[in-house]
Design an enzyme around this catalytic site. Structure first.
Site, PDB file in Angstrom:
ATOM      1  N   GLU A   1      35.962  34.664  35.973  1.00 56.76           N
ATOM      2  CA  GLU A   1      34.977  34.904  37.038  1.00 56.76           C
ATOM      3  C   GLU A   1      33.717  35.642  36.578  1.00 56.76           C
ATOM      4  OE1 GLU A   1      37.511  34.984  41.080  1.00 56.76           O
ATOM      5  OE2 GLU A   1      37.657  36.835  39.941  1.00 56.76           O
TER       6      GLU A   1
HETATM    7  C1  ACM Z   1      41.746  35.845  38.699  1.00 52.54           C
HETATM    8  O1  ACM Z   1      42.467  35.746  39.705  1.00 52.54           O
HETATM    9  N1  ACM Z   1      40.467  36.113  38.845  1.00 52.54           N
HETATM   10  C2  ACM Z   1      42.272  35.656  37.374  1.00 52.54           C
END
Ligand code: ACM
Length: 675
Positions: A315
């Site tokens: 992310e």
């Molecule tokens: C995640 O759930 N961002 C690995």
């Protein structure tokens, strides 16, 4: 006579139907119930072949403590004898090798129980520890006393990597939380504790090289290195690896609070207090960033003995990289097309540092990029494609997609989420790259008080999925066993059951909790990422409200729904009476909850849900009356009933009422009668 019948039945079950499962979780690879039983008395003796494995000796002594704890026996031999002759003891343990937990360690064991003797045989002391947990699950009782069910078990795990990730960053989880969860993991044969140690909201480990990391990044809530050594040692004694995760280059605010000079935009930065995906990210174009990580990993790779080291990698929104002209220029000059490629460049430098310190890199889906060395492990979280893609490209992979226990889905969902389903489009060699999986306990909405109730008992179902054969997939049987295995975890200090009553007492200001319990028993926290959408929360928001007391996969609601299904399939009068009694109780309950809320203002937010329960239960009672009389329902009533059910599906105070589908099925049956 009864015993003979049992043997015959067992034989039939073995040959023709679902394998026998007793209260075992995970179910062993091979299990034969031999119809005998070893009767337990206070004279019970335990002996191990030698004194070479301290972790096995300690494990056996813990076994004896748990045994006397369950039975109330004053055992005459409460400690294991080392170097005992096999014939001189009731329970004899033999193993070939002392080992430390590491990937692919031999965890197999054989357990044989008859009326005279219990023998546990393993290749390693860790295999023996797994067998001891199986033996404890075989303890049973009848009117003649305690006994171990007679079995022949040959067992080994289906997957070598069976983990639980705990996020200690969004909310810090102190040492005692981690240690008790390690015990619970061992009880269901999980073997990897993955600690998520850095995040936007907190940096949770003491760093001696860069002390500002924990000093400025943690509000004072972090593990000292002594704590970490304790965790590793405690886990190791239970045959469990500890894999640390330092999430980079994104999810990195807490690092940059301390060392803004390595960020992609100028600071200052402050700790994030709420939840989501944030912009702060390390500068991958600055050579000093890599010098920093080299020194950081030099320290941390020494502290954590496991061969695997997790760098997160998830992310990164790339915003700061796109906004910084220097970084854009670097990308142009180096023919880096986009921010994903820039992250791949970053990873290629990080993996070299980790390899230099003897570690193999693990990262979330996002780190998979052409050119990254093949000795890394991908943790697939966004979808099954990540897992398939990794395996097809020759990478080891572990599955977490489908094991996100923070999303409050039922155990049945996780249980049926097979890392290698029968129809998977992979060759046999590609399948071998799938090492297992991990449940992920993200901690936005848990505190040390509630975390156990989010992890357990559902994670036991995941543990079985990762240990037992794929064909062990009967959901009803899983839930039957989960009940027993779940409550047994209390003996290891797990608080998922006892904290429920405690939280309800706090909510009612120590008055009679029964009306509130009756309501909350059939509520669940809202699922997926809806909790924060319904009401923005931060790190400092209370985690003591009804939504926090409410538990995932609410058993009372599940049992009610099952009763309705049985009734609809069988018309069984006894079940109908039970359903009616339950519905009447729910109708009456609302008044009592209103009374409680009058002096516990914290409960006022849940009153509309209590009213929903009353109304929905009332509809159920009327529906049953129509069904009894076999008359068609009044059309106007039917319309209104459906409106009420639809209204009651709307979350209240971030909770969902979990009996609506059951009542809906009664209405459905009525509607069908009318057609
Ligand atoms: C995640 O759930 N961002 C690995």
């Amino acid at each position: 006579m009864k015993r003979l019948f049992f043997i015959v039945l067992t034989f039939i079950t073995q040959v023709f139907a679902q394998p026998e499962t007793l209260n075992l979780m995970p179910v062993p690879q091979k299990l034969y119930v031999n119809g005998t039983a070893f009767k337990l008395t206070e004279k019970f003796t335990t002996g191990v072949i030698n004194n070479k494995s301290l972790k096995l000796i300690k494990g056996l002594n813990r076994f004896l403590t748990r045994l006397s704890g369950r039975t109330g026996f004053f055992l005459e031999h409460p400690f294991v004898k080392t170097g005992a002759a096999p014939d001189s003891v009731d329970f004899y343990i033999r193993y070939a090798k002392v080992t430390n937990p590491k990937l692919f360690v031999d965890e197999s064991y054989k357990l044989s129980i008859d009326s005279n003797k219990i023998i546990l045989d393993a290749k390693t002391d860790i295999g023996a520890l797994r067998g001891i947990e199986t033996l404890l699950q075989l303890l049973d009782a009848d009117s003649t006393g305690y006994f171990f069910t007679g079995v022949e078990i040959t067992d080994k795990p289906r997957f070598p990597w069976r983990g639980l990730m705990i996020d200690v960053c969004r909310h810090f989880m102190p040492l005692d939380v981690i240690l008790r969860n390690i015990d619970a993991m061992a009880a269901v044969k999980l073997n990897v504790l993955h600690l998520h140690l850095s995040e936007d909201q907190g940096f949770r480990i003491e760093c001696k090289t860069f002390p500002k990391l924990h000093q400025l990044g943690s509000d004072g809530f972090y593990f000292t290195q002594e704590d970490i050594k304790k965790i590793i040692n405690y886990a190791s004694e239970r045959g469990i690896r500890v894999v640390p995760e330092f999430d980079i280059p994104g999810h990195a605010t807490s690092w940059l609070v301390a060392y803004p000079e390595f960020a992609s935009m100028s600071g200052p930065y402050k700790l994030q207090r709420d939840w989501g995906i944030f912009d702060p990210v390390f500068d991958p174009t600055n050579e000093k960033t890599y010098e920093f990580f080299d020194a950081f990993f030099a320290e941390m790779t020494k502290l954590f003995p496991d061969e695997y080291f997790h760098i997160g990698g998830d992310e990164n929104n790339g915003k700061q990289w796109s906004l910084n002209p220097e970084i854009r220029k670097f990308m142009q000059e180096n023919k880096i097309e986009n921010t994903e490629e820039l992250q791949a460049y970053f990873n290629s430098k990080i993996v070299k540092i980790l390899n230099k310190y003897g570690k193999k890199m693990v990262g979330w889906d996002e780190i998979l990029h052409p050119g990254i060395p093949k000795n890394i492990v991908i943790q697939s979280w966004r979808g099954k494609e990540g897992l398939i893609n990794a395996a097809k490209n020759g990478y080891n992979v572990i599955l977490s997609n489908g094991y996100y226990i923070d999303l409050i889905q039922p155990a049945s969902f996780h249980y049926l989420n097979d890392p290698i389903p029968a129809d998977i489009d992979l060759s046999d060699d590609e399948k071998k790259l799938i090492l297992g999986g991990e449940a992920t306990m993200w901690s936005e909405f848990v505190s040390p008080e509630t975390i156990d109730s989010r992890i357990w008992p559902r994670t036991a179902a995941i543990a079985e999925r990762l240990w037992s054969p794929r064909i062990i997939n009967d959901v009803d049987d899983m839930y039957r066993r989960l009940e027993t295995v779940g409550f047994r975890l209390e003996e290891l200090g797990i608080t998922h059951i006892k904290n429920y009553g405690m939280m309800l007492r706090r909510l009612t200001n120590n008055r009679d909790i029964l009306p509130l319990k009756t309501l909350v028993d059939v509520l669940e926290p809202v699922k997926f990422y809806n909790r924060n959408k319904l009401r923005k929360q931060t790190q400092q928001s209370p985690l003591t409200r009804v939504v926090d007391a409410a538990r995932p996969d609410a058993a009372a609601a599940r049992n009610f729904r099952r009763m309705i299904t049985t009734y609809l399939n069988t018309d069984d009068e006894l079940i109908e009476t039970k359903i009616k009694n339950q519905l009447k109780l729910w109708v009456k309950n609302h008044k009592a909850v209103v009374k409680l809320a009058a002096t516990s203002p914290v409960l006022s937010e849940i009153l509309p849900q209590s009213e929903n329960l009353k109304n929905v239960a009332g509809i159920g009672l009327t529906a049953l009356r129509y069904l009894d009389k076999k008359v068609l329902p009044d059309k106007e009533w039917l319309r209104k009933a459906e409106t009420v059910l639809t209204g009651a599906r709307k979350p209240v105070a971030q909770t969902e009422l979990m009996i609506i589908d059951g009542i809906g099925n009664l209405i459905q049956k009525l509607s069908n009668q009318g057609n």
